[in-house]
Write a protein that holds these residues in place. Structure first.
Motif, mmCIF file in Angstrom:
data_model
loop_
_atom_site.group_PDB
_atom_site.id
_atom_site.type_symbol
_atom_site.label_atom_id
_atom_site.label_comp_id
_atom_site.label_asym_id
_atom_site.label_seq_id
_atom_site.Cartn_x
_atom_site.Cartn_y
_atom_site.Cartn_z
ATOM 1 N N SER A 53 0.836 -1.138 -0.058
ATOM 2 C CA SER A 53 0.121 -0.142 0.031
ATOM 3 C C SER A 53 0.966 1.191 -0.089
ATOM 4 N N GLU A 54 1.944 1.188 0.817
ATOM 5 C CA GLU A 54 2.994 2.273 0.604
ATOM 6 C C GLU A 54 3.524 2.702 -0.508
ATOM 7 N N ILE A 55 3.927 1.342 -1.143
ATOM 8 C CA ILE A 55 4.550 1.476 -2.568
ATOM 9 C C ILE A 55 3.614 2.447 -3.612
ATOM 10 N N GLU A 56 2.497 1.646 -3.437
ATOM 11 C CA GLU A 56 1.383 2.465 -4.589
ATOM 12 C C GLU A 56 1.445 3.730 -4.111
ATOM 13 N N LYS A 57 1.069 4.112 -2.893
ATOM 14 C CA LYS A 57 1.146 5.724 -2.405
ATOM 15 C C LYS A 57 2.429 6.434 -2.888
ATOM 16 N N GLY A 58 3.509 5.868 -2.618
ATOM 17 C CA GLY A 58 4.776 6.430 -3.113
ATOM 18 C C GLY A 58 4.940 6.779 -4.696
ATOM 19 N N LYS A 59 4.346 5.792 -5.382
ATOM 20 C CA LYS A 59 4.473 5.758 -6.835
ATOM 21 C C LYS A 59 3.585 7.154 -7.219
ATOM 22 N N GLN A 60 2.225 7.171 -6.585
ATOM 23 C CA GLN A 60 1.267 8.146 -7.185
ATOM 24 C C GLN A 60 1.995 9.554 -6.525
ATOM 25 N N ILE A 61 2.547 9.622 -5.418
ATOM 26 C CA ILE A 61 3.081 10.872 -4.977
ATOM 27 C C ILE A 61 4.356 11.378 -6.061
ATOM 28 N N CYS A 62 5.047 10.353 -6.344
ATOM 29 C CA CYS A 62 6.173 10.537 -7.241
ATOM 30 C C CYS A 62 5.603 11.267 -8.538
ATOM 31 N N LYS A 63 4.656 10.407 -9.189
ATOM 32 C CA LYS A 63 3.947 10.658 -10.410
ATOM 33 C C LYS A 63 3.549 11.995 -10.564
ATOM 34 N N GLU A 64 3.047 12.443 -9.498
ATOM 35 C CA GLU A 64 2.335 13.889 -9.528
ATOM 36 C C GLU A 64 3.365 14.768 -9.450
ATOM 37 N N ASN A 65 4.456 14.654 -8.885
ATOM 38 C CA ASN A 65 5.656 15.543 -8.547
ATOM 39 C C ASN A 65 6.772 15.364 -9.623
ATOM 40 N N ASP A 66 6.706 14.646 -10.478
ATOM 41 C CA ASP A 66 7.820 14.340 -11.540
ATOM 42 C C ASP A 66 9.162 13.951 -10.745
ATOM 43 N N ILE A 67 9.001 12.987 -9.987
ATOM 44 C CA ILE A 67 9.836 12.316 -9.311
ATOM 45 C C ILE A 67 10.204 11.050 -9.692
ATOM 46 N N VAL A 68 11.378 10.567 -10.136
ATOM 47 C CA VAL A 68 11.662 9.295 -10.622
ATOM 48 C C VAL A 68 11.484 8.195 -9.415
ATOM 49 N N PHE A 69 10.724 7.065 -9.423
ATOM 50 C CA PHE A 69 10.573 6.064 -8.430
ATOM 51 C C PHE A 69 11.338 4.838 -8.820
ATOM 52 N N LEU A 70 12.242 4.391 -8.048
ATOM 53 C CA LEU A 70 13.068 3.332 -8.183
ATOM 54 C C LEU A 70 12.727 2.388 -6.840
ATOM 55 N N GLU A 71 12.808 1.138 -6.915
ATOM 56 C CA GLU A 71 12.761 0.078 -5.841
ATOM 57 C C GLU A 71 14.209 -0.530 -5.619
ATOM 58 N N ASN A 72 14.472 -0.475 -4.600
ATOM 59 C CA ASN A 72 15.877 -0.827 -4.110
ATOM 60 C C ASN A 72 15.941 -2.401 -4.369
ATOM 61 N N LYS A 73 17.033 -2.608 -5.137
ATOM 62 C CA LYS A 73 17.357 -4.105 -5.438
ATOM 63 C C LYS A 73 17.657 -4.922 -4.180
ATOM 64 N N SER A 74 17.859 -4.203 -3.171
ATOM 65 C CA SER A 74 18.240 -5.132 -2.109
ATOM 66 C C SER A 74 17.617 -4.518 -0.711
ATOM 67 N N ARG A 75 18.407 -4.048 0.315
ATOM 68 C CA ARG A 75 17.665 -3.694 1.574
ATOM 69 C C ARG A 75 18.687 -2.687 2.243
ATOM 70 N N GLY A 76 18.320 -1.568 2.704
ATOM 71 C CA GLY A 76 19.178 -0.803 3.581
ATOM 72 C C GLY A 76 19.561 0.516 2.432
ATOM 73 N N VAL A 77 20.230 1.597 3.261
ATOM 74 C CA VAL A 77 20.233 2.823 2.559
ATOM 75 C C VAL A 77 21.584 2.769 1.698
ATOM 76 N N GLN A 78 22.655 2.009 2.326
ATOM 77 C CA GLN A 78 23.850 1.571 1.188
ATOM 78 C C GLN A 78 23.290 1.041 -0.001
ATOM 79 N N MET A 79 22.606 0.079 0.119
ATOM 80 C CA MET A 79 22.167 -0.724 -1.070
ATOM 81 C C MET A 79 21.316 0.280 -2.201
ATOM 82 N N ALA A 80 20.432 1.038 -1.249
ATOM 83 C CA ALA A 80 19.638 1.983 -2.068
ATOM 84 C C ALA A 80 20.610 2.751 -2.926
#
Length: 323
Positions: free
Chosen positions: A43-70
C-alpha cells in the motif's frame, strides 16, 4: 534539467513525510529528484508511486535492503541512464537545505572540478533544539553560528564520550577562523550528505549490514581508507529537525524507533559487530582497539586522523573560493 547532480531520498513506509515535509521544504532548483523505495508495504509503494508521479519524481525500488544498497541501486541507474551525473545528494525526510541556491552552488563547484578528488561532502547542520539549542533562531537573525559539522570519531582520544560533536564544536566556537574554510573530516553528520558517483564506483563496496544507522559512517571510512576525503562545506547550511517525525506517529530518533525495521524506513538500529568485523575497532569506543591495529591503516587518512590533535584545527583545509 540540470544534470551534474541528482537529489535523492530513500523511503520506507514514510510517504506521508515525503509529501508533507520533503516536498514542502526542499526546492530542487531544477535538478532531478529520485526516490528509492527500500522495501515498503504494497500500500505504501502504491502511495509512493502516486506521489512521485504527481511531482515528477523518478520512483525506483531498492534491489536489496538498506540505505547503502539503495544508494547502489541509484548509482546503477545513473551509470546506465544519467552519464553526466557526477554527484548525488542524499538526505533524510526530516532534513532540508536552508541556504539560498544550495544545489546551484554545489553544481558550480562540480562544474569547476573542485570536488573531483573528494569521496563525499557534508554540510553545516542546524537543529531546532535537540542538539544546538537556539541555533536555528540565531541563524535566521543573521548571527554567526556553527551547527554540527561532523563527528570527531578518531581524532579526539577520549573513552568517556561516544558522540564527540560537542568536543569538535567547542574548538570551532573558540577558534572559528581555523574552521572557516572547507575542511576534511572522518565522517560528516550523515542526515544530508553528498557522494561522488565516480569514486563510489571505484572504491565503495556496499553491504546490507547497515539498514540505516551507520550506513554513511561506513561509506566515509571506505573513502578515507582509500585517501579520498570527506569535505565539509561550512557555508552551506541544512536544517535537521527530528521532531517532524513525531507529527507522523514516528519516534523522533530514527534508529531507536525502528520497530525492528518492519514499520519504519529507518530499519534496525545498527550492527556494531559488522563494523568491528570490517574495520577492526569498536565504533562506540574506537580508541579501545584502534591503537593495537593502527599500523594496518598506515598511509591512509584514517591513520592521519587518529594522530591529529583537532584542538589545533582541522587536519586539512581547502580554499575553494566563494561557493
Amino acid at each position: 534539467m540540470k544534470d551534474n547532480l541528482i537529489i535523492y531520498v530513500s523511503s520506507r513506509n514514510n510517504y506521508d513525510m515525503l509529501s508533507g515535509e520533503v516536498l514542502k521544504n526542499i526546492n530542487t532548483e531544477g535538478f532531478e529528484f529520485i526516490n528509492i523505495d527500500d522495501g515498503s508495504s504494497e500500500s505504501e509503494i502504491e502511495k509512493g508511486k502516486q506521489i512521485c508521479k504527481e511531482n515528477d519524481i523518478v520512483f525506483l525500488e531498492n534491489k536489496s535492503r538498506g540505505v547503502q544498497m539503495a544508494t547502489q541501486t541509484l548509482v546503477d541507474f545513473i551509470n546506465e541512464n544519467r552519464p553526466n551525473c557526477k554527484w548525488i545528494i542524499c538526505f533524510q525526510h526530516d532534513n532540508y537545505p536552508i541556504s539560498d541556491k544550495f544545489f546551484e552552488r554545489l553544481s558550480k563547484l562540480i562544474s569547476d572540478g573542485k570536488l573531483n578528488d573528494f569521496g563525499g561532502i557534508g554540510f553545516n547542520l542546524l537543529d531546532d533544539g535537540d542538539y544546538s539549542g537556539d541555533s536555528y533562531e540565531r541563524w535566521k537573525k543573521g548571527e554567526s553560528v556553527s551547527g554540527m559539522l561532523g563527528l570527531a570519531h578518531l581524532s579526539v582520544k577520549s573513552n568517556t564520550e561516544r558522540w564527540l560533536t560537542d568536543n569538535r564544536n567547542q574548538y570551532i566556537k573558540n577558534e572559528p577562523e581555523k574552521w572557516k574554510n572547507p575542511f576534511i573530516v572522518e565522517m560528516p553528520l550523515w542526515a544530508i550528505s553528498g557522494i561522488n558517483v565516480n569514486l563510489w564506483n571505484e572504491f565503495v563496496k556496499p553491504t546490507e549490514d547497515y539498514q540505516f544507522h551507520l550506513w554513511f559512517p561506513d561509506i566515509a571510512i571506505q573513502f578515507n581508507y582509500n585517501n579520498k576525503p570527506i569535505l565539509i562545506l561550512p557555508d552551506l547550511y541544512c536544517m535537521n529537525n527530528q521532531k517532524l517525525k513525531t507529527n507522523y506517529g514516528m519516534n523522533h530518533n530514527s534508529a531507536a524507533g525502528s520497530n525492528e525495521g518492519d514499520e519504519y524506513h529507518f530499519g534496525e538500529y545498527s550492527n556494531f559487530n559488522a563494523w568491528l568485523t570490517r574495520w577492526g575497532w569498536d565504533y562506540e569506543s574506537p580508541w579501545n582497539l584502534f591503537e593495537s591495529i593502527k599500523d594496518n591503516y598506515k598511509n591512509t587518512l584514517i591513520y592521519d586522523f587518529y594522530h591529529h590533535d583537532i584542538s589545533k584545527g582541522p587536519l586539512k583545509s581547502h580554499n575553494l573560493g566563494e561557493y
